[in-house]
Structure formats: structure tokens, C-alpha cells
Write a protein that holds these residues in place. Structure first.
Motif, PDB file in Angstrom:
ATOM      1  N   GLY A 170       0.827  -1.200   0.000  1.00  0.00           N
ATOM      2  CA  GLY A 170       0.000   0.000   0.000  1.00  0.00           C
ATOM      3  C   GLY A 170       0.858   1.245   0.000  1.00  0.00           C
ATOM      4  N   SER A 171       0.205   2.383   0.071  1.00  0.00           N
ATOM      5  CA  SER A 171       0.915   3.659   0.064  1.00  0.00           C
ATOM      6  C   SER A 171       0.514   4.477   1.280  1.00  0.00           C
ATOM      7  CB  SER A 171       0.600   4.444  -1.209  1.00  0.00           C
ATOM      8  OG  SER A 171      -0.745   4.869  -1.208  1.00  0.00           O
ATOM      9  N   ALA A 172       1.305   5.484   1.574  1.00  0.00           N
ATOM     10  CA  ALA A 172       1.036   6.347   2.726  1.00  0.00           C
ATOM     11  C   ALA A 172      -0.316   7.037   2.621  1.00  0.00           C
ATOM     12  CB  ALA A 172       2.146   7.383   2.867  1.00  0.00           C
ATOM     13  N   ASN A 173      -0.788   7.240   1.398  1.00  0.00           N
ATOM     14  CA  ASN A 173      -2.080   7.915   1.202  1.00  0.00           C
ATOM     15  C   ASN A 173      -3.247   7.121   1.770  1.00  0.00           C
ATOM     16  OD1 ASN A 173      -0.862  10.051  -0.150  1.00  0.00           O
ATOM     17  ND2 ASN A 173      -1.067   9.080  -2.155  1.00  0.00           N
ATOM     18  N   GLU A 174      -3.058   5.813   1.934  1.00  0.00           N
ATOM     19  CA  GLU A 174      -4.122   4.962   2.457  1.00  0.00           C
ATOM     20  C   GLU A 174      -4.194   4.987   3.976  1.00  0.00           C
ATOM     21  OE1 GLU A 174      -4.317   0.985   0.542  1.00  0.00           O
ATOM     22  OE2 GLU A 174      -2.563   1.678  -0.562  1.00  0.00           O
ATOM     23  N   LEU A 175      -3.184   5.515   4.620  1.00  0.00           N
ATOM     24  CA  LEU A 175      -3.098   5.474   6.072  1.00  0.00           C
ATOM     25  C   LEU A 175      -3.829   6.642   6.716  1.00  0.00           C
ATOM     26  CD1 LEU A 175       0.708   4.607   6.349  1.00  0.00           C
ATOM     27  CD2 LEU A 175      -1.189   3.047   6.808  1.00  0.00           C
ATOM     28  N   PRO A 176      -4.401   6.442   7.903  1.00  0.00           N
ATOM     29  CA  PRO A 176      -4.990   7.559   8.644  1.00  0.00           C
ATOM     30  C   PRO A 176      -3.929   8.610   8.956  1.00  0.00           C
ATOM     31  CG  PRO A 176      -5.665   5.453   9.582  1.00  0.00           C
ATOM     32  CD  PRO A 176      -4.581   5.154   8.588  1.00  0.00           C
ATOM     33  N   GLU A 177      -4.353   9.859   9.082  1.00  0.00           N
ATOM     34  CA  GLU A 177      -3.417  10.961   9.282  1.00  0.00           C
ATOM     35  C   GLU A 177      -2.518  10.759  10.504  1.00  0.00           C
ATOM     36  OE1 GLU A 177      -2.567  13.622   7.581  1.00  0.00           O
ATOM     37  OE2 GLU A 177      -3.904  13.111   5.934  1.00  0.00           O
ATOM     38  N   ASP A 178      -3.081  10.167  11.570  1.00  0.00           N
ATOM     39  CA  ASP A 178      -2.321  10.075  12.811  1.00  0.00           C
ATOM     40  C   ASP A 178      -1.205   9.040  12.779  1.00  0.00           C
ATOM     41  OD1 ASP A 178      -4.245   8.059  12.698  1.00  0.00           O
ATOM     42  OD2 ASP A 178      -4.402   7.906  14.883  1.00  0.00           O
ATOM     43  N   ILE A 179      -1.160   8.177  11.743  1.00  0.00           N
ATOM     44  CA  ILE A 179      -0.083   7.182  11.683  1.00  0.00           C
ATOM     45  C   ILE A 179       0.736   7.258  10.391  1.00  0.00           C
ATOM     46  CG2 ILE A 179      -1.267   5.586  13.240  1.00  0.00           C
ATOM     47  CD1 ILE A 179      -1.962   3.897  10.757  1.00  0.00           C
ATOM     48  N   LYS A 180       0.456   8.258   9.554  1.00  0.00           N
ATOM     49  CA  LYS A 180       1.170   8.353   8.285  1.00  0.00           C
ATOM     50  C   LYS A 180       2.678   8.469   8.456  1.00  0.00           C
ATOM     51  CE  LYS A 180      -2.157  10.092   4.924  1.00  0.00           C
ATOM     52  NZ  LYS A 180      -2.528  11.215   4.028  1.00  0.00           N
ATOM     53  N   ASP A 181       3.091   9.123   9.541  1.00  0.00           N
ATOM     54  CA  ASP A 181       4.528   9.344   9.746  1.00  0.00           C
ATOM     55  C   ASP A 181       5.237   8.167  10.389  1.00  0.00           C
ATOM     56  OD1 ASP A 181       4.337  11.873   8.652  1.00  0.00           O
ATOM     57  OD2 ASP A 181       4.024  12.849  10.592  1.00  0.00           O
ATOM     58  N   ILE A 182       4.477   7.216  10.930  1.00  0.00           N
ATOM     59  CA  ILE A 182       5.130   6.129  11.658  1.00  0.00           C
ATOM     60  C   ILE A 182       4.887   4.746  11.045  1.00  0.00           C
ATOM     61  CG2 ILE A 182       5.124   7.357  13.865  1.00  0.00           C
ATOM     62  CD1 ILE A 182       2.694   5.719  14.666  1.00  0.00           C
ATOM     63  N   ALA A 183       3.863   4.622  10.197  1.00  0.00           N
ATOM     64  CA  ALA A 183       3.530   3.311   9.629  1.00  0.00           C
ATOM     65  C   ALA A 183       3.964   3.218   8.176  1.00  0.00           C
ATOM     66  CB  ALA A 183       2.034   3.050   9.753  1.00  0.00           C
ATOM     67  N   GLY A 184       4.238   2.006   7.742  1.00  0.00           N
ATOM     68  CA  GLY A 184       4.639   1.771   6.364  1.00  0.00           C
ATOM     69  C   GLY A 184       4.159   0.409   5.895  1.00  0.00           C
ATOM     70  N   PHE A 185       4.644  -0.008   4.735  1.00  0.00           N
ATOM     71  CA  PHE A 185       4.246  -1.271   4.120  1.00  0.00           C
ATOM     72  C   PHE A 185       5.496  -2.025   3.664  1.00  0.00           C
ATOM     73  CE2 PHE A 185       0.805   1.710   3.609  1.00  0.00           C
ATOM     74  CZ  PHE A 185      -0.343   0.967   3.845  1.00  0.00           C
ATOM     75  N   ILE A 186       5.361  -3.331   3.547  1.00  0.00           N
ATOM     76  CA  ILE A 186       6.472  -4.113   2.986  1.00  0.00           C
ATOM     77  C   ILE A 186       6.696  -3.717   1.536  1.00  0.00           C
ATOM     78  CG2 ILE A 186       7.321  -6.417   2.425  1.00  0.00           C
ATOM     79  CD1 ILE A 186       5.662  -7.532   4.705  1.00  0.00           C
ATOM     80  N   TYR A 187       5.596  -3.615   0.796  1.00  0.00           N
ATOM     81  CA  TYR A 187       5.659  -3.222  -0.618  1.00  0.00           C
ATOM     82  C   TYR A 187       4.806  -1.982  -0.839  1.00  0.00           C
ATOM     83  CZ  TYR A 187       7.389  -7.997  -1.373  1.00  0.00           C
ATOM     84  OH  TYR A 187       8.101  -9.167  -1.322  1.00  0.00           O
ATOM     85  N   GLU A 188       5.266  -1.098  -1.720  1.00  0.00           N
ATOM     86  CA  GLU A 188       4.514   0.106  -2.021  1.00  0.00           C
ATOM     87  C   GLU A 188       3.398  -0.149  -3.027  1.00  0.00           C
ATOM     88  OE1 GLU A 188       7.183   3.124  -3.289  1.00  0.00           O
ATOM     89  OE2 GLU A 188       8.128   3.359  -1.315  1.00  0.00           O
TER      90      GLU A 188
END
Length: 256
Positions: A145-163
Motif C-alpha cells: 500500500g501507500s502512505a495515502n491509504e493510512l490515517p493521518e495520525d499514523i502516516k509518519d510512523i507506519a509503512g508497508f512491505i511493498y509500495e
């Protein structure tokens, strides 16, 4: 509730499209008599659970699974289920996905500075005994997934194995590798043979951290992880402290 699992592996799989929480579902299954190594996997969770009753983001392309365990151990040793699982997941992602992951004490897997996996172990005691009736091990992985799919409060700390979305076979291989790794280590859980690898995969040892707890925040340097999986830190005033899982939460000092 009855179970009739047919699978090519030694694990019993129950696959669901959507569930509130695989851990909550697995606990109901455990109470109803589901056997050890029963694995609940969902495509999506509507109320994914994290540690300390936090919610866990479960809407992207992820792996959301819970494993029912019936270990003959005391409650004080249940932490080793979590640390054992962290090694199993980190090792599996490195092998199957060709990545270099690390473990943030006590139950998070990080890749390139971002959290890609959370682990939650919940258990119940036998009546009138200091032994576990069952444990449910929950593993949530942000697969792609991409950062755009993440809630605002975790965009800076969460990521994905694959983009980007990738071959679904990789996801299935990763699930199998995680389970194989975990149960290999789990068979000798109380020997704690996985702790050296847990330490070597730590992203905190030698780092400056902010410790956040009920007694107030303090800054410290992480020295080591002891044989009980407690974090050893040296505070700025020179004191050595052993931190227990659930006692504090940590963030790297650079995150301030």
C-alpha cells in the motif's frame, strides 16, 4: 462450535472475508475448544486491536491473522510468545520478501524506519491455577500500500512491505514461513533460544529513547534486553532501569 479443517499443512486454517478482530474471533474459538495451531485469517478487520487497547489499521492489503495456542506455561512466561513471534515474523519477511527488518521492543516490526507489523498476545488462565488455559497470538502486517491509504495520525510512523500490490503467492508464502518459524521456536519456548536473535534484531539497543509511562516521561539510552525480555536502559541521571512490557511505551528520541 465445531471445526473440520482440511489443509495440506499441519495448521488448521479458518479464512474469513471480514471480521471485527481476528483475536476476538479466535478467543471465542478457543473457549469453544479449538485446537492448538488453529489459525484465523481475515481479509479485513473492522475493529483491529493493538496493544494497550489501541486500534490497529486493517483496511489496506494486509495479513491479519491470529493463532490459538495452548501452552503449558505460567502467565509470567507468556511474554516469550510475543518475543518469539517477533523473531519469527522478522525472519520470515527478510527471507520471503528480501527485506531487512528490525524489532522495536517489545512487539513491533520495523522496515526502513516505519512500523509494518504489530503483534498482540492475549491469554486466559485456567480456573484456580497459575497456568494458561489458552493464548491467542495476533499478527497484523501491512503487506502492500501507500502512505495515502493510512490515517493521518499514523502516516509518519507506519509503512508497508511493498509500495505496490504484488503477487499474492508471496503473501501466502510469507504466512507459511511465519507459522513455520514460529512453531519451530515455540516448541522450546521456555528455553528462550530465540532471545539472542531477538536482541540482534533490536532497533533500540544503543539508541536514545523517550520512555512514556504513568510515572511521567523520561529520556534514556537503551543498553540491552535481558533474559526475561525486559529492556535495560540508562536514564540521563545515571540510573539503570529494567522496563517491563506494558509498563511504558517508547519512541526514538529523534521522533520528538
Amino acid at each position: 462450535m465445531s471445526f473440520d479443517f482440511k489443509n495440506k499443512t499441519e495448521y488448521g486454517f479458518l479464512r474469513l472475508e471480514t471480521v471485527d478482530s481476528t483475536n476476538e474471533y479466535a478467543k471465542k474459538c478457543a473457549v469453544s475448544g479449538a485446537k492448538e495451531a488453529t489459525v484465523i485469517i481475515a481479509e479485513r478487520q473492522t475493529k483491529g486491536k493493538g496493544s494497550k487497547n489501541r486500534s490497529f489499521f486493517s483496511d489496506a492489503d494486509g495479513i491479519y491473522m491470529s493463532v490459538i495456542l495452548r501452552p503449558e506455561i505460567s502467565p509470567t512466561n507468556s511474554l516469550f510468545i510475543t518475543t518469539c513471534a517477533a523473531v519469527a515474523v522478522s525472519r520470515a519477511i527478510d527471507k520471503i520478501c528480501d527485506k531487512k527488518t528490525g524489532i522495536k521492543w517489545v512487539n513491533d516490526i520495523f522496515l526502513d524506519g516505519k512500523k509494518i507489523c504489530g503483534i498482540l498476545c492475549e491469554s486466559a488462565l485456567r480456573p484456580n491455577e497459575e497456568r494458561l488455559e489458552y493464548a491467542v497470538l495476533g499478527i497484523g502486517i501491512n503487506f502492500s500500500g501507500s502512505a495515502n491509504e493510512l490515517p493521518e495520525d499514523i502516516k509518519d510512523i507506519a509503512g508497508f512491505i511493498y509500495e505496490k500490490s504484488t503477487d499474492s503467492k508471496i503473501k501466502e508464502n510469507l504466512i507459511s514461513e511465519i507459522l513455520d518459524n514460529f512453531f519451530t521456536l515455540y516448541k522450546n519456548l521456555e528455553k528462550r533460544e530465540f532471545l539472542d536473535e531477538y536482541r540482534s534484531r533490536s532497533i533500540l539497543i544503543g539508541k536514545r529513547v523517550v520512555c512514556v509511562g504513568n510515572g511521567g516521561d523520561f529520556n534514556a539510552t537503551v543498553i540491552d534486553i535481558d533474559d526475561h525480555a525486559h529492556l535495560i536502559v540508562k536514564t540521563d541521571d545515571g540510573n539503570i532501569k529494567n522496563l517491563y512490557a506494558g509498563e511504558v511505551s517508547l519512541r526514538l528520541e529523534k521522533d520528538n
